[in-house]
Design an enzyme around this catalytic site. Structure first.
Site, PDB file in Angstrom:
ATOM      1  N   TYR A 246      62.900  -5.274  85.424  1.00 15.18           N
ATOM      2  CA  TYR A 246      62.354  -4.135  86.196  1.00 15.18           C
ATOM      3  C   TYR A 246      63.062  -3.047  85.592  1.00 15.18           C
ATOM      4  O   TYR A 246      63.418  -2.861  84.913  1.00 15.18           O
ATOM      5  CB  TYR A 246      62.026  -4.552  87.749  1.00 15.18           C
ATOM      6  CG  TYR A 246      61.177  -3.766  88.540  1.00 15.18           C
ATOM      7  CD1 TYR A 246      60.055  -3.815  88.068  1.00 15.18           C
ATOM      8  CD2 TYR A 246      61.590  -2.838  89.435  1.00 15.18           C
ATOM      9  CE1 TYR A 246      58.761  -3.185  88.707  1.00 15.18           C
ATOM     10  CE2 TYR A 246      60.498  -2.006  90.010  1.00 15.18           C
ATOM     11  CZ  TYR A 246      59.186  -2.279  89.874  1.00 15.18           C
ATOM     12  OH  TYR A 246      58.198  -1.635  90.315  1.00 15.18           O
TER      13      TYR A 246
ATOM     14  N   LYS B 175      56.853  -6.607  88.224  1.00 23.35           N
ATOM     15  CA  LYS B 175      57.003  -6.640  89.766  1.00 23.35           C
ATOM     16  C   LYS B 175      56.858  -8.104  90.502  1.00 23.35           C
ATOM     17  O   LYS B 175      57.450  -8.596  91.274  1.00 23.35           O
ATOM     18  CB  LYS B 175      56.131  -5.586  90.374  1.00 23.35           C
ATOM     19  CG  LYS B 175      55.923  -5.660  91.985  1.00 23.35           C
ATOM     20  CD  LYS B 175      57.476  -5.420  92.647  1.00 23.35           C
ATOM     21  CE  LYS B 175      57.617  -3.757  92.246  1.00 23.35           C
ATOM     22  NZ  LYS B 175      56.929  -2.801  93.023  1.00 23.35           N
TER      23      LYS B 175
END
Length: 344
Positions: free
Chosen positions: A125, A196
């Site tokens: 991420y 995500k």
């Protein structure tokens, strides 16, 4: 445990996937039920275990000869992956490596991530993901998501949704590539919802109930429009009614195909994110992490601070410094809490 079994299902039961299911009708416990065997098993990343298939599973699933004879547990494979990962020179190279692992063996990907979450989270991420989506032409082709264009959305969005192999989706993470955080990156923004979704799985969300989704409505970034290696549609981004028509068709299809799903609007510009939140808030559950997520975290901190001081929210003065959708969320959360306090 993976087994071959017929694809019949109990009345009212929703299979996990159109390709396989999880059954609980054995005294040995839950197992994956597959209507196919052989090489097809290893080509399905969601259930592929690589060399961790036991000798019994290899016989049952006709995998003998398709794998090296030695059996390696998931833990042993994780150690090999971690060693290779640590030998790579840059965070972007590490991101590409983990993407390749997930593309072929999602079981192993989530296992190694769980073991080394603190080390690998900044790679799968932010901040490394920002570098990945800006790489455009260098970004590997990603098959883990569901893709829409304006044409496929308006022609038959429901047919596109039914192409996705998971049948009981509860969370759709949707982007149009117009991220307020990294800019207009077009279709390469698909890496954001995929990243995500990996974070959510580590938090306990089932990987069999998440759909990362990218809607390609063009781009206004000159470099992408001129890049012949760019993987997205090289046309100006749709706006206003044309844009909303595309989103309307997709939301309508989600309501039909996955009626229990929540939509997370991810990697969407400030104007579009606010517009879609208001437009669909009474249609199905949806949220924007950059707006409501950050606003909720901010409000939780303020509420706790006021509680520790023994004072109401309204006793304080607030200065919100910053720009973008994040500040919209902070202000909205604070105003709502102040209004509730005044009404109580």
């Amino acid at each position: 445990m993976l087994r071959r079994k017929d694809s019949t299902t109990r009345p009212g039961h929703i299979p996990v996937s159109s390709l396989f299911d999880i059954r609980d009708d054995s005294p040995e416990g839950p197992y994956f039920s597959l209507p196919f065997a052989g090489d097809a098993v290893m080509r399905l990343p969601l259930i592929n275990k690589g060399m961790a298939f036991t000798h019994e599973e290899r016989v049952m699933l006709r995998l003998e000869g398709l794998l090296l004879p030695k059996v390696l547990t998931i833990e042993q494979q994780c150690a090999r992956i971690a060693k290779t990962y640590r030998g790579l020179p840059t965070p972007f190279a590490k991101w590409c490596f983990l993407r390749e692992v997930q593309e072929r063996n999602e079981v192993l990907f989530h296992a190694v991530l769980a073991q080394h979450l603190e080390e690998m989270l900044p790679v799968i991420y932010m901040p490394t993901l920002r570098e990945a989506v800006l790489a455009s032409s260098s970004l590997p082709v990603i098959s883990r998501a569901l893709y829409f264009s304006a044409r496929t959305a308006t022609a038959n969005a429901l047919r596109v949704l039914r192409s996705f192999p998971l049948t009981d989706v509860r969370l759709v993470i949707l982007t149009d590539g117009s991220s307020s955080e990294v800019g207009d990156v077009g279709i390469t923004g698909v890496a954001i919802p995929i990243g995500k979704s990996s974070v959510y799985v580590q938090g306990g969300v089932s990987p069999f109930q998440v759909c990362p989704m990218a809607v390609d409505v063009g781009t206004d970034t000159p470099d992408l429009l001129e890049d012949r290696h760019y993987l997205g549609i090289r046309e100006r981004r749709l706006t206003e009614e044309a844009y909303l028509e595309v989103m309307d068709r997709i939301v309508e299809a989600i309501e039909v195909q996955w009626p229990r799903a929540v939509i997370q609007w991810e990697g969407i510009s400030r104007v579009s994110s606010c517009e879609v939140l208001h437009r669909y808030q009474h249609r199905l559950p949806s949220f924007n992490d950059r707006i409501q997520g950050l606003g909720a975290v901010f409000l939780a901190g303020v509420l706790r601070a006021c509680a520790m001081m023994g004072v109401p929210l309204s006793s304080q003065r607030y200065a919100v410094v910053g720009e973008g959708v994040q500040m919209v969320g902070v202000i909205a959360a604070l105003r709502h809490a102040l209004a509730e306090e005044a009404a109580s």
